[in-house]
Write a protein that holds these residues in place. Structure first.
Motif, short mmCIF file in Angstrom:
data_model
loop_
_atom_site.label_atom_id
_atom_site.label_comp_id
_atom_site.label_asym_id
_atom_site.label_seq_id
_atom_site.Cartn_x
_atom_site.Cartn_y
_atom_site.Cartn_z
N HIS A 1 0.81 -1.38 0.19
CA HIS A 1 0.04 -0.06 0.01
C HIS A 1 0.89 1.22 -0.15
CE1 HIS A 1 -3.62 -2.26 1.81
NE2 HIS A 1 -3.51 -2.81 0.67
N ARG A 2 0.33 2.13 -0.71
CA ARG A 2 1.14 3.63 -0.94
C ARG A 2 0.61 4.66 0.02
NH1 ARG A 2 5.26 2.73 -4.47
NH2 ARG A 2 6.10 4.33 -2.97
N ALA A 3 -0.38 4.48 0.65
CA ALA A 3 -0.95 5.54 1.65
C ALA A 3 -0.93 5.01 3.06
CB ALA A 3 -2.42 6.03 1.18
N MET A 4 -0.54 5.77 3.91
CA MET A 4 -0.70 5.26 5.31
C MET A 4 -1.43 6.56 6.27
SD MET A 4 2.55 2.72 5.68
CE MET A 4 2.00 1.99 7.33
N TYR A 5 -1.95 6.07 7.33
CA TYR A 5 -2.70 7.08 8.15
C TYR A 5 -2.54 6.64 9.49
CZ TYR A 5 -5.41 6.28 3.74
OH TYR A 5 -5.64 6.60 2.32
N TRP A 6 -2.65 7.94 10.50
CA TRP A 6 -2.76 7.91 11.66
C TRP A 6 -3.91 8.24 12.01
CZ3 TRP A 6 -0.18 4.86 14.77
CH2 TRP A 6 1.38 4.62 14.58
N TYR B 1 -0.20 9.86 4.90
CA TYR B 1 1.21 9.94 3.79
C TYR B 1 0.67 9.46 2.43
CZ TYR B 1 4.61 11.50 7.06
OH TYR B 1 5.26 12.35 8.20
N SER B 2 1.08 9.96 1.61
CA SER B 2 0.88 9.18 0.36
C SER B 2 2.03 9.08 -0.61
CB SER B 2 -0.11 9.97 -0.67
OG SER B 2 -0.17 9.44 -1.89
N TYR B 3 2.80 7.80 -0.87
CA TYR B 3 3.86 7.71 -1.38
C TYR B 3 4.94 8.51 -0.72
CZ TYR B 3 1.62 5.86 -5.44
OH TYR B 3 0.89 4.94 -6.31
N SER C 1 0.49 13.96 3.23
CA SER C 1 -0.32 14.84 2.31
C SER C 1 -1.57 15.37 3.12
CB SER C 1 -1.18 13.57 1.51
OG SER C 1 -2.15 14.08 0.79
N ILE C 2 -1.92 15.01 4.36
CA ILE C 2 -2.93 15.65 5.10
C ILE C 2 -2.21 15.79 6.60
CG2 ILE C 2 -5.17 15.51 5.91
CD1 ILE C 2 -6.09 14.20 3.74
N ASN C 3 -2.34 16.88 7.17
CA ASN C 3 -1.85 17.25 8.65
C ASN C 3 -3.40 17.93 9.10
OD1 ASN C 3 -1.40 18.08 11.14
ND2 ASN C 3 0.65 18.65 10.61
N LEU D 1 -4.61 4.46 16.13
CA LEU D 1 -4.70 3.58 15.07
C LEU D 1 -4.04 3.99 13.85
CD1 LEU D 1 -8.55 3.05 15.65
CD2 LEU D 1 -6.91 1.30 15.80
N CYS D 2 -3.24 3.07 13.29
CA CYS D 2 -2.51 3.10 11.92
C CYS D 2 -3.40 2.50 10.83
CB CYS D 2 -1.31 2.39 12.05
SG CYS D 2 -0.56 2.61 10.58
N ALA D 3 -3.50 2.91 9.79
CA ALA D 3 -4.40 2.19 8.45
C ALA D 3 -3.57 2.43 7.24
CB ALA D 3 -5.72 2.95 8.72
N SER D 4 -3.68 1.57 6.39
CA SER D 4 -3.21 1.77 5.07
C SER D 4 -4.16 1.19 4.06
CB SER D 4 -1.98 0.74 4.81
OG SER D 4 -2.39 -0.55 4.66
N SER D 5 -3.88 1.91 2.77
CA SER D 5 -4.90 1.55 1.78
C SER D 5 -4.07 1.59 0.36
CB SER D 5 -5.98 2.77 1.27
OG SER D 5 -5.34 4.17 1.29
N PRO D 6 -4.43 1.00 -0.73
CA PRO D 6 -3.55 0.98 -1.87
C PRO D 6 -3.13 2.37 -2.38
CG PRO D 6 -5.36 -0.53 -1.92
CD PRO D 6 -5.78 0.13 -0.63
N HIS D 7 -4.01 3.23 -2.45
CA HIS D 7 -3.65 4.66 -2.84
C HIS D 7 -4.44 5.55 -1.78
CE1 HIS D 7 -1.60 3.07 -6.32
NE2 HIS D 7 -2.67 2.33 -6.48
N ILE D 8 -4.09 6.89 -1.93
CA ILE D 8 -4.67 7.70 -0.95
C ILE D 8 -6.45 7.69 -1.29
CG2 ILE D 8 -4.65 9.90 -2.62
CD1 ILE D 8 -3.87 11.28 0.18
#
Lengths: 117, 116
Positions: free
Chosen positions: A29-34, A49-51, A55-57, A90-97
């Motif tokens: 996955h290239r997108a990760m989240y908190w 985070y994207s790549y 990307s977003i704060n 919580l951390c998460a991921s997705s294939p793309h943002i």
């Protein structure tokens, strides 16, 4: 079983401590989240985070510092936290943002439960 | 039983009954919705999703209905089982405050309790 791994599962720290939360995924996955989740509340987005680029704060206080060293890892550095920062992170991921209709699910880890004394 | 979601955050049903969990969303521009299940001490787990060009989608024992006119989403669980006991969140995909990116925003959640 979740494919997003978070460590540690539990963390207790004082307000002067420096600690880090770690997250790892090997799904490509290239997108990760908190996300932050208080008891009996929904998860609230903190960072995206994207790549490997931020990307977003969501106007998160600077005592939380994210880092994405590579496409599989996401860290959250903690410094000078307050007791009200105690929560499940919580951390998460997705294939793309997540973007418009071209989206997919977020895969979540089991979270790191943080207690700030 | 039926939950209004935001105003009645708990739903208690008997094993074998059907459950309906409701969710109201706020942004008419949201175009993608997901239902997540979160068991105690665990992270949210994907159940089913729906895009705004659909009004119904079915999975295994679950159905999601989307009414864009009134901005309402519901999750139907057939033959509810004790293992379905959890908090259920709807999430909508909408643009963030800066307007340049989308983010997945969670609703308040409904606690489903299944009585044996």
């Amino acid at each position: 079983d979740t494919e997003v791994t978070q460590t540690p599962k539990h963390l207790v720290m004082g307000m002067t401590n420096k600690k880090s939360l770690k997250c790892e995924q090997h799904m490509g996955h290239r997108a990760m989240y908190w996300y932050k989740q208080k008891a009996k509340k929904p998860p609230e987005l903190m960072f995206v985070y994207s790549y490997e680029k931020l990307s977003i704060n969501e106007s998160v206080p600077s005592r939380f510092s994210p880092e994405c060293p590579n496409s599989s890892l996401l860290n959250l550095h903690l410094h000078a936290l307050q007791p009200e920062d105690s929560a499940l992170y919580l951390c998460a991921s997705s294939p793309h943002i997540v973007r418009g209709a071209n989206t997919g699910e977020l895969f979540f880890g089991e979270g790191s439960r943080l207690t700030v004394l | 039983g039926e939950s209004v979601g935001l105003h009645l955050p708990t739903l208690s049903v008997q094993e074998g009954d059907n459950s309906i969990i409701n969710c109201a969303y706020s942004n008419s521009a949201s175009d993608y919705f997901i239902w997540y299940k979160q068991e105690s001490g665990k992270g949210p787990q994907f159940i089913i999703d729906i895009r705004s060009n659909m009004d119904k989608r079915q999975g295994q024992r679950v159905t999601v209905l989307l009414n864009k006119t009134v901005k309402h989403l519901s999750l139907q669980i057939a033959a509810t089982q004790p293992g379905d006991s959890a908090v259920y969140f709807c999430a909508e995909n909408r643009k963030n405050s800066g307007g340049s990116n989308y983010k997945l925003t969670f609703g308040k959640g409904t606690l489903l309790t299944v009585n044996p």
